[in-house]
Design a protein around this motif. Structure first.
Motif, short mmCIF file in Angstrom:
data_model
loop_
_atom_site.label_atom_id
_atom_site.label_comp_id
_atom_site.label_asym_id
_atom_site.label_seq_id
_atom_site.Cartn_x
_atom_site.Cartn_y
_atom_site.Cartn_z
N ILE A 86 32.01 26.71 91.63
CA ILE A 86 31.67 28.10 91.93
C ILE A 86 32.38 28.54 93.21
O ILE A 86 33.00 29.61 93.25
N PHE A 87 32.32 27.70 94.24
CA PHE A 87 33.00 28.03 95.48
C PHE A 87 34.51 28.12 95.28
O PHE A 87 35.18 28.97 95.87
N SER A 88 35.06 27.25 94.45
CA SER A 88 36.51 27.27 94.20
C SER A 88 36.93 28.58 93.54
O SER A 88 37.92 29.19 93.93
N VAL A 89 36.17 29.01 92.55
CA VAL A 89 36.50 30.26 91.86
C VAL A 89 36.34 31.44 92.81
O VAL A 89 37.19 32.35 92.84
N LEU A 90 35.29 31.43 93.62
CA LEU A 90 35.09 32.53 94.57
C LEU A 90 36.19 32.57 95.63
O LEU A 90 36.67 33.66 96.00
N MET A 91 36.61 31.41 96.12
CA MET A 91 37.72 31.38 97.08
C MET A 91 39.00 31.88 96.42
O MET A 91 39.78 32.62 97.03
N PRO A 99 42.09 36.55 89.37
CA PRO A 99 41.06 37.23 88.57
C PRO A 99 39.98 36.25 88.09
O PRO A 99 40.21 35.04 88.01
N ILE A 100 38.82 36.79 87.80
CA ILE A 100 37.74 36.01 87.17
C ILE A 100 37.45 36.66 85.82
O ILE A 100 36.68 37.62 85.73
N ALA A 105 33.37 33.66 84.19
CA ALA A 105 32.10 34.03 84.82
C ALA A 105 30.92 33.43 84.04
O ALA A 105 29.97 32.91 84.64
N PHE A 106 30.99 33.48 82.72
CA PHE A 106 29.93 32.86 81.91
C PHE A 106 29.91 31.35 82.14
O PHE A 106 28.84 30.75 82.24
N GLY A 107 31.06 30.73 82.21
CA GLY A 107 31.13 29.29 82.46
C GLY A 107 30.48 28.93 83.79
O GLY A 107 29.74 27.94 83.88
N LEU A 108 30.74 29.74 84.82
CA LEU A 108 30.11 29.48 86.12
C LEU A 108 28.60 29.64 86.02
O LEU A 108 27.85 28.88 86.64
N GLY A 109 28.15 30.63 85.27
CA GLY A 109 26.71 30.80 85.06
C GLY A 109 26.09 29.59 84.38
O GLY A 109 24.99 29.15 84.76
#
Length: 123
Positions: A86-91, A99-100, A105-109
């Motif tokens: 999650i932190f990696s995608v947000l960074m 882009p996300i 986003a569903f995968g992170l959820g």
């Protein structure tokens, strides 16, 4: 998971995420590696401050994770450490303007939901 255990997990995840950030910054500085420049890139890795800082952060994260493993089972610590994604995608989104897509986003959820299920203790 107790508050202290959660803090160790968070320290491990955050320092490892910082390690990824610095490794990406250093890798960007190096440029693409191919067969012709692989040896010179290996030498440049040792001299690139961002890469050294990334490795240092990973080391700190590993130490915190080892301390966490002395307190909780691997079947809890291992999946819980996946919140680094999650932190990696947000960074990537905020720092590198990556882009996300909706499927990511569903995968992170799903990852967050899975971690909650793993650490959940029924009263």
């Amino acid at each position: 998971m107790t508050f202290q255990e959660f803090c160790l997990l968070l320290i491990s995840v955050l320092t490892s995420a910082l390690g990824q950030l610095f490794l990406k910054l250093g890798a960007t500085k190096l440029g693409k590696v191919d067969a012709g420049n692989a040896v010179s890139h290996i030498l440049k890795i040792v001299l690139t401050p961002e890469l050294l800082m990334g490795l240092f952060c990973y080391g700190l994260g590993a130490i915190a994770y080892i301390l966490l493993l002395t307190r909780v089972s691997l079947s809890v610590a291992g999946p819980s450490a996946s919140i680094i994604y999650i932190f990696s995608v947000l960074m990537g989104y905020f720092i590198f303007k990556e882009p996300i897509p909706i499927y990511r986003a569903f995968g992170l959820g799903f990852i967050v939901f899975g971690v909650v299920l793993v650490v959940w203790k029924a009263s």
